[in-house]
Design an enzyme around this catalytic site. Structure first.
Site, PDB file in Angstrom:
ATOM      1  N   TYR A   4      47.351  54.097  58.610  1.00 28.70           N
ATOM      2  CA  TYR A   4      46.315  53.404  59.393  1.00 28.70           C
ATOM      3  C   TYR A   4      45.001  54.190  59.326  1.00 28.70           C
ATOM      4  O   TYR A   4      43.923  53.617  59.152  1.00 28.70           O
ATOM      5  CB  TYR A   4      46.764  53.238  60.861  1.00 28.70           C
ATOM      6  CG  TYR A   4      45.603  52.996  61.802  1.00 28.70           C
ATOM      7  CD1 TYR A   4      44.881  51.807  61.753  1.00 28.70           C
ATOM      8  CD2 TYR A   4      45.201  53.982  62.708  1.00 28.70           C
ATOM      9  CE1 TYR A   4      43.784  51.602  62.588  1.00 28.70           C
ATOM     10  CE2 TYR A   4      44.116  53.787  63.551  1.00 28.70           C
ATOM     11  CZ  TYR A   4      43.404  52.596  63.481  1.00 28.70           C
ATOM     12  OH  TYR A   4      42.319  52.410  64.286  1.00 28.70           O
ATOM     13  N   GLN A  37      29.795  52.533  70.584  1.00 33.55           N
ATOM     14  CA  GLN A  37      29.803  51.528  69.499  1.00 33.55           C
ATOM     15  C   GLN A  37      30.335  50.210  70.022  1.00 33.55           C
ATOM     16  O   GLN A  37      31.336  50.170  70.725  1.00 33.55           O
ATOM     17  CB  GLN A  37      30.676  52.031  68.342  1.00 33.55           C
ATOM     18  CG  GLN A  37      30.841  51.036  67.197  1.00 33.55           C
ATOM     19  CD  GLN A  37      32.129  50.211  67.316  1.00 33.55           C
ATOM     20  OE1 GLN A  37      33.128  50.706  67.837  1.00 33.55           O
ATOM     21  NE2 GLN A  37      32.097  48.972  66.865  1.00 33.55           N
ATOM     22  N   TYR A  85      31.386  46.092  69.045  1.00 29.06           N
ATOM     23  CA  TYR A  85      31.560  44.920  68.204  1.00 29.06           C
ATOM     24  C   TYR A  85      31.103  43.780  69.093  1.00 29.06           C
ATOM     25  O   TYR A  85      31.135  43.899  70.318  1.00 29.06           O
ATOM     26  CB  TYR A  85      33.034  44.706  67.868  1.00 29.06           C
ATOM     27  CG  TYR A  85      33.619  45.688  66.893  1.00 29.06           C
ATOM     28  CD1 TYR A  85      33.214  45.689  65.562  1.00 29.06           C
ATOM     29  CD2 TYR A  85      34.603  46.590  67.290  1.00 29.06           C
ATOM     30  CE1 TYR A  85      33.776  46.566  64.645  1.00 29.06           C
ATOM     31  CE2 TYR A  85      35.171  47.478  66.372  1.00 29.06           C
ATOM     32  CZ  TYR A  85      34.754  47.457  65.063  1.00 29.06           C
ATOM     33  OH  TYR A  85      35.309  48.319  64.175  1.00 29.06           O
ATOM     34  N   HIS A 107      32.119  50.876  56.417  1.00 31.35           N
ATOM     35  CA  HIS A 107      33.257  51.068  57.318  1.00 31.35           C
ATOM     36  C   HIS A 107      34.290  51.994  56.675  1.00 31.35           C
ATOM     37  O   HIS A 107      35.503  51.826  56.848  1.00 31.35           O
ATOM     38  CB  HIS A 107      33.895  49.704  57.633  1.00 31.35           C
ATOM     39  CG  HIS A 107      34.378  49.545  59.041  1.00 31.35           C
ATOM     40  ND1 HIS A 107      33.741  48.795  59.981  1.00 31.35           N
ATOM     41  CD2 HIS A 107      35.469  50.032  59.677  1.00 31.35           C
ATOM     42  CE1 HIS A 107      34.414  48.816  61.116  1.00 31.35           C
ATOM     43  NE2 HIS A 107      35.466  49.570  60.960  1.00 31.35           N
ATOM     44  N   ARG A 165      36.945  50.256  54.472  1.00 33.76           N
ATOM     45  CA  ARG A 165      38.038  49.533  55.134  1.00 33.76           C
ATOM     46  C   ARG A 165      37.779  48.037  55.239  1.00 33.76           C
ATOM     47  O   ARG A 165      38.600  47.296  55.741  1.00 33.76           O
ATOM     48  CB  ARG A 165      38.248  50.111  56.551  1.00 33.76           C
ATOM     49  CG  ARG A 165      38.776  51.507  56.534  1.00 33.76           C
ATOM     50  CD  ARG A 165      38.591  52.205  57.861  1.00 33.76           C
ATOM     51  NE  ARG A 165      39.579  51.891  58.881  1.00 33.76           N
ATOM     52  CZ  ARG A 165      40.774  52.447  58.965  1.00 33.76           C
ATOM     53  NH1 ARG A 165      41.151  53.314  58.057  1.00 33.76           N
ATOM     54  NH2 ARG A 165      41.597  52.140  59.946  1.00 33.76           N
ATOM     55  N   ASP A 212      26.853  56.949  56.286  1.00 35.57           N
ATOM     56  CA  ASP A 212      28.180  56.969  56.923  1.00 35.57           C
ATOM     57  C   ASP A 212      29.262  56.658  55.889  1.00 35.57           C
ATOM     58  O   ASP A 212      29.356  55.528  55.421  1.00 35.57           O
ATOM     59  CB  ASP A 212      28.208  55.921  58.043  1.00 35.57           C
ATOM     60  CG  ASP A 212      29.599  55.724  58.615  1.00 35.57           C
ATOM     61  OD1 ASP A 212      30.042  56.603  59.370  1.00 35.57           O
ATOM     62  OD2 ASP A 212      30.237  54.708  58.297  1.00 35.57           O
ATOM     63  N   GLY A 267      32.440  58.927  53.308  1.00 30.72           N
ATOM     64  CA  GLY A 267      32.668  59.754  52.124  1.00 30.72           C
ATOM     65  C   GLY A 267      32.287  61.215  52.267  1.00 30.72           C
ATOM     66  O   GLY A 267      32.510  62.001  51.347  1.00 30.72           O
ATOM     67  N   ILE A 268      31.714  61.592  53.404  1.00 30.62           N
ATOM     68  CA  ILE A 268      31.277  62.987  53.596  1.00 30.62           C
ATOM     69  C   ILE A 268      32.514  63.871  53.788  1.00 30.62           C
ATOM     70  O   ILE A 268      33.293  63.658  54.717  1.00 30.62           O
ATOM     71  CB  ILE A 268      30.370  63.119  54.848  1.00 30.62           C
ATOM     72  CG1 ILE A 268      29.143  62.213  54.746  1.00 30.62           C
ATOM     73  CG2 ILE A 268      30.014  64.581  55.129  1.00 30.62           C
ATOM     74  CD1 ILE A 268      28.062  62.667  53.826  1.00 30.62           C
ATOM     75  N   GLY A 308      34.207  59.766  59.766  1.00 34.01           N
ATOM     76  CA  GLY A 308      35.318  59.303  60.594  1.00 34.01           C
ATOM     77  C   GLY A 308      36.637  59.984  60.259  1.00 34.01           C
ATOM     78  O   GLY A 308      37.177  60.764  61.029  1.00 34.01           O
ATOM     79  N   ARG A 309      37.169  59.679  59.061  1.00 32.68           N
ATOM     80  CA  ARG A 309      38.507  60.204  58.725  1.00 32.68           C
ATOM     81  C   ARG A 309      38.627  61.706  58.851  1.00 32.68           C
ATOM     82  O   ARG A 309      39.663  62.193  59.328  1.00 32.68           O
ATOM     83  CB  ARG A 309      38.906  59.782  57.303  1.00 32.68           C
ATOM     84  CG  ARG A 309      39.291  58.320  57.188  1.00 32.68           C
ATOM     85  CD  ARG A 309      39.800  58.032  55.794  1.00 32.68           C
ATOM     86  NE  ARG A 309      39.902  56.599  55.567  1.00 32.68           N
ATOM     87  CZ  ARG A 309      38.878  55.809  55.297  1.00 32.68           C
ATOM     88  NH1 ARG A 309      37.662  56.303  55.250  1.00 32.68           N
ATOM     89  NH2 ARG A 309      39.051  54.519  55.097  1.00 32.68           N
TER      90      ARG A 309
END
Ligand SMILES: Cc1cc2nc3c(=O)[nH]c(=O)nc-3n(C[C@H](O)[C@H](O)[C@H](O)COP(=O)(O)O)c2cc1C
Length: 412
Positions: free
Chosen positions: A55, A159, A161, A308, A311, A339, A341-342, A362-363
């Site tokens: 996930y 954040q 939605y 995203h 994703r 935002d 790939g860093i 994020g990841r």
């Protein structure tokens, strides 16, 4: 063997042998062997149930964009300058007028407690210690107020939605404002959910279903299972009791998005958000120059170049490939955030050299949380800071202002 020969061997051995003192703390022991984000990912993969890891780690469809988000950074090489006295380095900046110790923002991630029971509280505390903004997702598993209490002084972004239930979105933003959150990300790349095939394959639901597969998976990941079972049940903490699916009934994320998200969201809705939020708005998910120009035209303060984290739409353009063209069009009219790939300090420098004002990720922190809890997130942020400083020193720049377009070139 004569005793003086043995004594000589012992002296030689003693002169080279080095024994580190034993680290009694298991988490610190684990972190001692970590050298990169890839290492954190490997440990998270070992410690988390497979469905949880997938996930977090997975992307849409063939995961090509997930891959290119990071690998596109390798298309850039440095043009390092030497003999520039880099004995004093300054990584500090301001984002929307607020100081940050480095140009890094922790991006919003949903369901963060799936990696560790402390979830967003651990992440926000680590961000506060590092002096950088932390973003709480609408789909967060700690409430706005809990996060504000854990991080009263540090910079926090919220954040959103846009759901069909606009009243609820407004309520959340007003709560965030009251709790001292300083900026709002409006995520605009999720009209429907991307097809994340690892989740499809595993039948991933939110919250996770406890079927026989999960039980077996849990048994072979005892540390995660112990932490999960001892904590209170995971819910979408900000909207408990407000949606049909408030976290108490398992449904797929795709079904949640289909039911609740407003596919009719359009540029006109920025005014609606503006009517009850007077702070900075960052559009998260801008993927073309045309939309970046329109974002400036409608008056938002920030442009989140993002797909995203690969994703949503596979084969979407990578954020790093957009920075330069977008910056040329929008100039200083908006804060540009790269935002996705860093993975290293050198990626941050490359993004800034192309014209980004800051980066978000994020990841890396989500996996750090899975690998080693809150100390894992601390480790990651220190790793990024060191990498940023090292790259600046090796590139011959002393402050972020000195990072210019001349510092990088696209490889031929
Ligand atoms: C597990 C996971 C959950 C996410 N949840 C959200 C979310 O709730 N809202 C959102 O706007 N972005 C979400 N994102 C996207 C991140 O904010 C960010 O855009 C992305 O992770 C950046 O790419 P990176 O993982 O390569 O750093 C999520 C990303 C991941 C990996």
């Amino acid at each position: 063997m004569p005793s003086n020969a043995i004594a000589q061997m012992w002296r030689t051995f003693r002169s080279v042998a080095q024994f580190d003192s034993f680290e009694w703390n298991a988490t610190q022991r684990r972190l001692k062997r970590v050298a990169s984000v890839d290492d954190l990912r490997r440990i998270a993969k070992r410690r988390l149930p497979a469905g949880v890891f997938d996930y977090i780690d997975g992307g849409a469809e063939d995961e090509r964009t997930l891959g290119t988000n990071s690998s596109d950074f390798s298309k850039l090489e440095f043009r390092p300058r030497v003999l520039r006295d880099v004995s004093q380095l300054d990584t500090s900046t301001t984002i929307f007028g607020r100081p940050a110790s480095m140009p890094v923002i922790l991006a919003p991630t949903g369901f963060t407690r799936i990696a560790h029971s402390q979830g967003e509280l651990a992440v926000t505390r680590a961000a506060a210690r590092a002096g950088i903004p932390h973003s709480l997702s609408t789909m967060g598993t700690r409430s706005i107020e809990e996060v504000a209490e854990a991080n009263p002084e540090g910079e926090k972004w919220f954040q959103i939605y846009t759901w069909k239930d606009r009243g609820l979105v407004q309520e959340l933003v007003e709560r965030a404002k009251a709790a001292g959150f300083g900026a709002v990300w409006l995520t605009v790349d999720t009209a429907v959910l991307g097809r994340r095939e690892r989740d499809v394959r595993r039948g991933m639901t939110l919250p996770p279903k406890l079927g026989p597969k999960t039980l077996v998976d849990g048994a072979i990941h005892p540390a995660w299972t112990w932490d999960f079972l001892r904590a209170e049940p995971i819910t979408f903490a900000n909207i408990v009791g407000r949606h049909d699916e408030d976290g108490s009934t398992a449904i797929s994320l795709a079904d949640h998005v289909k039911r609740q998200f407003d596919q009719a969201l359009s540029w006109d809705d920025i005014d609606w958000l503006r009517s009850f939020w007077d702070g900075p708005i960052v559009l998260k998910g801008i993927q073309t120059v045309e939309d970046a120009k329109q974002a400036v035209a409608v008056g938002v303060e920030g442009i989140g170049l993002s797909n995203h984290g690969g994703r949503q739409l596979d084969d979407a353009p990578t954020p790093v490939s957009l920075i330069e063209v977008v910056k040329q069009e929008v100039g200083d009219q908006a804060t540009v955030i790269c935002d996705g790939g860093i993975r290293r300090g050198s990626d941050i420098v490359k993004a800034l050299a192309l014209g980004a004002d800051a980066v978000s990720l994020g990841r890396p922190y989500f996996l750090a949380l899975g690998a080693a809890g809150e100390p894992g997130v601390d480790w990651l942020l220190e790793f990024l800071r060191e990498g940023l400083e090292r790259t600046m020193a090796l590139g011959g720049v002393r402050s972020l202002d000195e990072i210019s377009r001349e510092l990088v070139a696209w490889r031929r």
